[in-house]
Enzyme design. Structure first.
Site, short mmCIF file in Angstrom:
data_model
loop_
_atom_site.label_atom_id
_atom_site.label_comp_id
_atom_site.label_asym_id
_atom_site.label_seq_id
_atom_site.Cartn_x
_atom_site.Cartn_y
_atom_site.Cartn_z
N SER A 228 0.82 -1.21 0.00
CA SER A 228 0.00 0.00 0.00
C SER A 228 0.86 1.25 0.00
O SER A 228 0.33 2.36 -0.04
CB SER A 228 -0.92 0.01 1.23
OG SER A 228 -0.15 -0.04 2.42
N HIS B 145 -3.78 -4.12 -4.89
CA HIS B 145 -3.95 -3.49 -3.58
C HIS B 145 -5.34 -3.81 -3.05
O HIS B 145 -6.34 -3.24 -3.50
CB HIS B 145 -3.75 -1.98 -3.71
CG HIS B 145 -3.86 -1.26 -2.40
ND1 HIS B 145 -4.20 0.06 -2.31
CD2 HIS B 145 -3.68 -1.68 -1.12
CE1 HIS B 145 -4.23 0.43 -1.04
NE2 HIS B 145 -3.92 -0.61 -0.30
N GLU C 287 -7.58 -2.31 -6.21
CA GLU C 287 -6.80 -1.43 -7.08
C GLU C 287 -5.74 -2.28 -7.78
O GLU C 287 -4.92 -2.92 -7.12
CB GLU C 287 -6.07 -0.36 -6.25
CG GLU C 287 -6.78 0.93 -6.08
CD GLU C 287 -5.90 1.97 -5.40
OE1 GLU C 287 -5.88 3.11 -5.88
OE2 GLU C 287 -5.23 1.65 -4.40
N ASN D 222 -5.08 5.60 -1.44
CA ASN D 222 -4.28 6.09 -0.30
C ASN D 222 -3.78 7.50 -0.53
O ASN D 222 -3.55 8.25 0.43
CB ASN D 222 -3.12 5.14 -0.03
CG ASN D 222 -3.57 3.91 0.75
OD1 ASN D 222 -4.70 3.83 1.20
ND2 ASN D 222 -2.69 2.94 0.87
#
Length: 742
Positions: A462, A483, A495, A533
């Site tokens: 991440s 992800h 993701e 993120n």
């Protein structure tokens, strides 16, 4: 073997995906436009719906007149004793209303008229003098279930694909063809409220237990059994009807006016607690159901139609429908640039490196999709713990009656554990979920390429850019990011992160596999924080800076929950783990400078050794079971403001945290990290819980107006230089008046 409800015996484990029948008949009517036909065999009319050029049957204004003609023909034809309604699709019955048609509704009056038309059609069906049976195989959703409820009798297949639901609230609507009136009268008030207010799926066996359907049969004998029941009902014979169970609570609460008043009050309180009034559909559904109980079914239908019209043109429904269409489009998206195609490799077996929380979660979703999994970690204790974590999730599904014990055992048999690379030679995909250290990831990448020569290597990192991981690869075209979000078995987003060297086939394969395991997949370009993120970072940082200035922990959380997030940003930090947040913060600050600088409070809390909920100590206190006990007042001594607290207006806290998230989403689009505003909206809603009723960052920006947002960002940037500078694309759109979505 087990005995069917009709008395026949068949194999419980059989899994036929289509309904078969030897019944043949004379075709009396056939409408090529809608795909609806009427045939008769031995006095039983079969009404078959097989919508042309569509994988599922949906309801629209074109089918109503055709059904009306068929109902009239059945009533008038003396040779017909009764009828059945069947689907021509393999695994769906009727999947509800045509959402495209709903989108074309522009006024409440149009929406109300649409609802009244559906109600009148189903009133006609319910009033048929001859028995009409719903022969249900596959999904009966929304209007499909409403049609079934209007039939005199319902028989469903005991197949995993047979599910029943009224999911309209998930689109900001309520059932509009009589569902708010017929379902409570079929299954009872409390059970109906639970279904309508949540939109939950009900599996076939549960539907039979509740009394939604009268019988369950194997798919292979569905039409045969239905034909027998039509004759029996026509002769006035008794049938094995499953009566609705009346427990003590039903007698006390549902069978008298005072008790029902209590049920309705509790339902409203529950809805308001969960939605904070931001979703009007559940409250409107309660009003319609109550109107039917107080003033009769016709009054309830009128209230249902009126509310349907209002909701159909509401902003909340428009945004929820936009999410529906976006996720539908993503299901057809191969993840490649427009016009580009590559055949994905079929993934039958995967390796998972790391049996910790994330690794075990990935293994869990993989085996539930039928994938063989080889899970590796450094010690027997770790792989044993990972295997237990997989089993615990499956046990919970058994407890909820979503799986049988036999199915759980069959699924667990797909998981193998190891402390070396035995069993990796023939894997199609390896997903690493090891420690967030580049050197460690380089080491396992080299090892995987040596033992699994044809496998794609996917990192669940991440924080670390995929291109940095791929520098150790001999086959960088087969390195990609996957992800997942925590907990993996609950969070819907995946993701997929690609680098310039990632091949089209690698991308297509990983995207296809993500869909196979039930994830909504967006493809993003490699970069620090990727997309989700990256937009989360300024939101978290600004929340922490509010604490730096003296805002209360619970006040910040409450302000953002009031905005529509499922949990506040400080709670989110505790849930994810402060150690994980501590690793990502410096990476983001190094890449993006001042606007991503972590707060002093967060840094000090991390340095104090607090890890969050998993260690029972973070911004909040937790008991031994991990249940939150309130704010840990000791945290305030770690803030720059020390023990003093200030009051900050809710709107101010929302602006200071949400606007930089929106701004960063635009920067991601500007930088090519995401392919489209659609992907940006879905990533935020499904990845971090951005309020669905606001449609996602880009639809929310459109609602606010780019010029308004730029003005607010400029005002904040004057107060906090460098943290709120509007993205260049956003400034340009403010000047031109452009929108992100048409």
């Amino acid at each position: 073997m087990r005995r069917g409800r009709d008395g026949s015996r068949h194999d419980r484990g059989a899994r036929m995906s289509t309904v078969t029948s030897t019944l043949t008949g004379t075709v009396l009517m056939e409408d090529a436009t809608t795909g609806i036909s009427l045939s008769v065999h031995d006095g039983v009319a079969t009404v078959r719906y097989d919508q042309p050029n569509s994988p599922v049957n949906t309801l629209n204004t074109r089918v109503g007149p055709v059904f009306e003609q068929i109902f009239a023909r059945i009533e008038q034809d003396a040779s017909i004793v009764g009828a059945m309604l069947v689907s021509g699709k393999a695994d769906t019955w009727i999947a509800g209303a045509d959402i495209d048609e709903l989108r074309r509704v522009t006024t409440p009056m149009e929406g109300e008229a649409l609802s009244r038309g559906g109600q009148q059609l189903l009133n006609r069906l319910a009033a048929m003098s001859k028995p009409f049976i719903a022969a249900i195989h596959g999904a009966a959703l929304g209007g499909g279930l409403e049609i079934a409820l209007a039939c005199r009798y319902r028989i469903a297949t005991d197949h995993p694909k047979t599910i029943l639901a009224l999911p309209e609230v998930q689109l900001g609507l309520l059932p509009g063809a009589g569902g708010t009136q017929r379902l409570p009268r079929t299954v009872g008030l409390q059970a109906a409220l639970d279904m309508i207010l949540t939109g939950k799926n009900i599996r076939a066996k549960k539907a039979w237990q509740m009394g939604i359907v009268h019988e369950l049969v194997h798919p292979s004998i569905l039409l045969e059994v239905v034909a027998k029941r039509v004759h029996a009902l026509a002769r006035g014979e008794s049938t094995p009807v499953r009566a609705r169970a009346h427990g003590a609570s039903a007698v006390l609460l549902e069978d008298n006016a005072i008790g029902r008043k209590i049920v309705f009050r509790q339902a409203r309180e529950t809805v308001l607690k969960k939605t904070r009034g931001q979703y009007p559909a559940p409250l409107a559904a309660i009003e319609a159901i109550q109107a039917g109980y107080l003033h009769g079914q016709e009054a309830g239908l009128l209230e249902e139609a009126r509310s349907f019209g209002d909701l159909a043109v509401s902003e909340v429904s428009r945004e929820l429908v936009s999410i529906f269409f976006a996720t539908t489009a993503l299901k057809k998206d191969n993840g490649l640039p427009e016009g580009e195609h590559a055949d994905p490799v079929r993934v039958r077996k995967i390796g998972v490196l790391g049996a910790g929380f994330m690794g075990a979660g990935i293994a869990t979703v993989a085996v539930q999709a039928g994938t063989i999994v080889r899970m590796k970690d450094a010690s027997l204790e770790r792989v044993a713990a990972g295997s237990c974590a997989v089993r615990d999730v499956l046990r919970e599904r058994v407890k909820r009656r979503q799986l049988t014990r036999l199915q759980m055992d069959d699924t667990l048999a797909l998981v193998g554990s190891t402390i070396d690379y035995s069993g990796f030679a023939n894997v199609d995909l390896v997903i690493e979920a090891v420690f967030e250290d580049l050197a460690v990831k380089h080491e396992v990448l080299r090892e995987v390429e040596a033992v699994a020569p044809r496998a794609i290597f996917a990192s669940n990192t991440s924080t670390i850019p995929i291109r940095d991981i791929a520098t150790a690869a001999g086959r960088p075209d087969q390195v990609v990011g996957m992800h997942f979000f925590s907990p993996v078995h609950k969070m819907p987003l995946l993701e997929v992160i690609v680098t310039p060297e990632t091949s089209a086939q690698t991308t297509a394969t990983v995207v296809a596999y993500g869909k196979q395991i039930g994830k909504t997949v967006i493809v993003v370009r490699d970069g620090p924080g990727f997309y989700v993120n990256r937009i989360l970072a300024p939101y978290i940082n600004e929340s922490g800076k509010l604490l730096d200035e003296g805002a209360s922990i619970d006040a910040v959380d409450e302000a953002l929950v009031a905005f529509g997030f499922p949990v506040g940003p400080i709670t989110l930090l505790d849930e994810v783990g402060l150690d994980i947040a501590g690793k990502s913060g410096p990476i983001m600050a190094a890449a993006f400078g001042e606007r991503m600088r972590p707060s002093a409070t967060l840094q000090r809390v991390i340095e104090s050794g607090r890890l969050g909920r998993k260690a029972k100590r973070g911004f909040y206190r937790y008991d031994e079971q991990g249940k939150r006990q309130g704010v840990d007042q000791g945290v305030y001594a770690l803030t720059p403001a020390s023990g003093s607290r200030i009051t900050v207006a809710v709107e101010e806290m929302q602006r200071r945290t949400v606007l930089p998230m929106l701004n960063e989403a635009v920067r991601c689009l500007e930088d090519g990290i995401i392919r489209s505003p659609r992907d940006g909206d879905i990533g935020a809603v499904f990845g971090i819980g951005f309020p669905p009723f606001r449609g996602g960052p880009f639809r929310f920006l459109d609602a606010l107006g780019a010029a308004t947002v730029v003005a607010q960002l400029d005002a904040l940037n004057a107060r906090y230089p460098g943290r709120y500078e509007p993205a260049a694309l956003l400034r340009a759109m403010a000047a031109s008046g452009a929108r992100f979505h048409p």
